[in-house]
Design a protein around this motif. Sequence first.
Motif, PDB file in Angstrom:
ATOM      1  N   ARG A  10      -2.303  -7.154   4.472  1.00  0.00           N
ATOM      2  CA  ARG A  10      -2.124  -8.862   4.002  1.00  0.00           C
ATOM      3  C   ARG A  10      -2.171  -9.339   5.270  1.00  0.00           C
ATOM      4  NH1 ARG A  10       3.557  -7.774   1.645  1.00  0.00           N
ATOM      5  NH2 ARG A  10       2.874  -5.971  -0.455  1.00  0.00           N
TER       6      ARG A  10
ATOM      7  N   VAL B  46       0.404  -8.033   8.429  1.00  0.00           N
ATOM      8  CA  VAL B  46       0.927  -8.108   8.039  1.00  0.00           C
ATOM      9  C   VAL B  46       0.455  -6.155   7.436  1.00  0.00           C
ATOM     10  CG1 VAL B  46       2.723  -8.761   8.534  1.00  0.00           C
ATOM     11  CG2 VAL B  46       1.784  -8.123   6.195  1.00  0.00           C
ATOM     12  N   CYS B  47       0.836  -5.025   7.941  1.00  0.00           N
ATOM     13  CA  CYS B  47       0.135  -3.720   7.143  1.00  0.00           C
ATOM     14  C   CYS B  47       1.816  -3.344   6.849  1.00  0.00           C
ATOM     15  CB  CYS B  47      -0.727  -2.489   7.720  1.00  0.00           C
ATOM     16  SG  CYS B  47       0.345  -1.618   8.840  1.00  0.00           S
ATOM     17  N   VAL B  48       1.276  -2.246   5.329  1.00  0.00           N
ATOM     18  CA  VAL B  48       2.785  -2.205   4.308  1.00  0.00           C
ATOM     19  C   VAL B  48       2.663  -0.847   4.660  1.00  0.00           C
ATOM     20  CG1 VAL B  48       4.091  -2.034   2.762  1.00  0.00           C
ATOM     21  CG2 VAL B  48       2.654  -3.934   3.158  1.00  0.00           C
TER      22      VAL B  48
ATOM     23  N   GLU C 180       7.137  -3.680   6.414  1.00  0.00           N
ATOM     24  CA  GLU C 180       6.275  -4.826   6.740  1.00  0.00           C
ATOM     25  C   GLU C 180       6.092  -3.786   8.444  1.00  0.00           C
ATOM     26  OE1 GLU C 180       6.460  -8.244   5.032  1.00  0.00           O
ATOM     27  OE2 GLU C 180       5.598  -7.951   3.411  1.00  0.00           O
TER      28      GLU C 180
END
Length: 136
Positions: free
Chosen positions: A100, A103-105, A110
Amino acid sequence: MTIQYFTYAFQLKMTRALSRVARSASDRITVRQDGELRGLQVHLIRYLTVEGHYVVYHSREGDFSEYLTLSAAEKKLNSPLFCRCDRGCLVNLRFVSAIRKDVCVVDGQELVIARTQRAQFLKAYVEFLGGTRQGE
């Protein structure tokens, strides 16, 4: 049955066994934590972060820290599945569930994607997924 058949069967089984041993040996790294050596399975490492002078391996087996630079840990892993999302964070692309904006999950955690790393990280992730982006 002839001796040639048994020789071929033995050779085939031995080749398979040796390839499994080579694969399993390269799938593990050694981490030195508090004077103790510990073997970690590379495919279970979700991401690495830097805390002070230590690299923390966040793994399905637990969190382990080692007095090391992130660059040295990256060389130790020697895997194209790991990509930097920030100068202090290295992510295993297999565990990325979403990206997103910035950020990466990774397993619900996050992690910030640095502006300077964004294009390279997205490219690596798309290649990991097996696609190609046009126009970038």
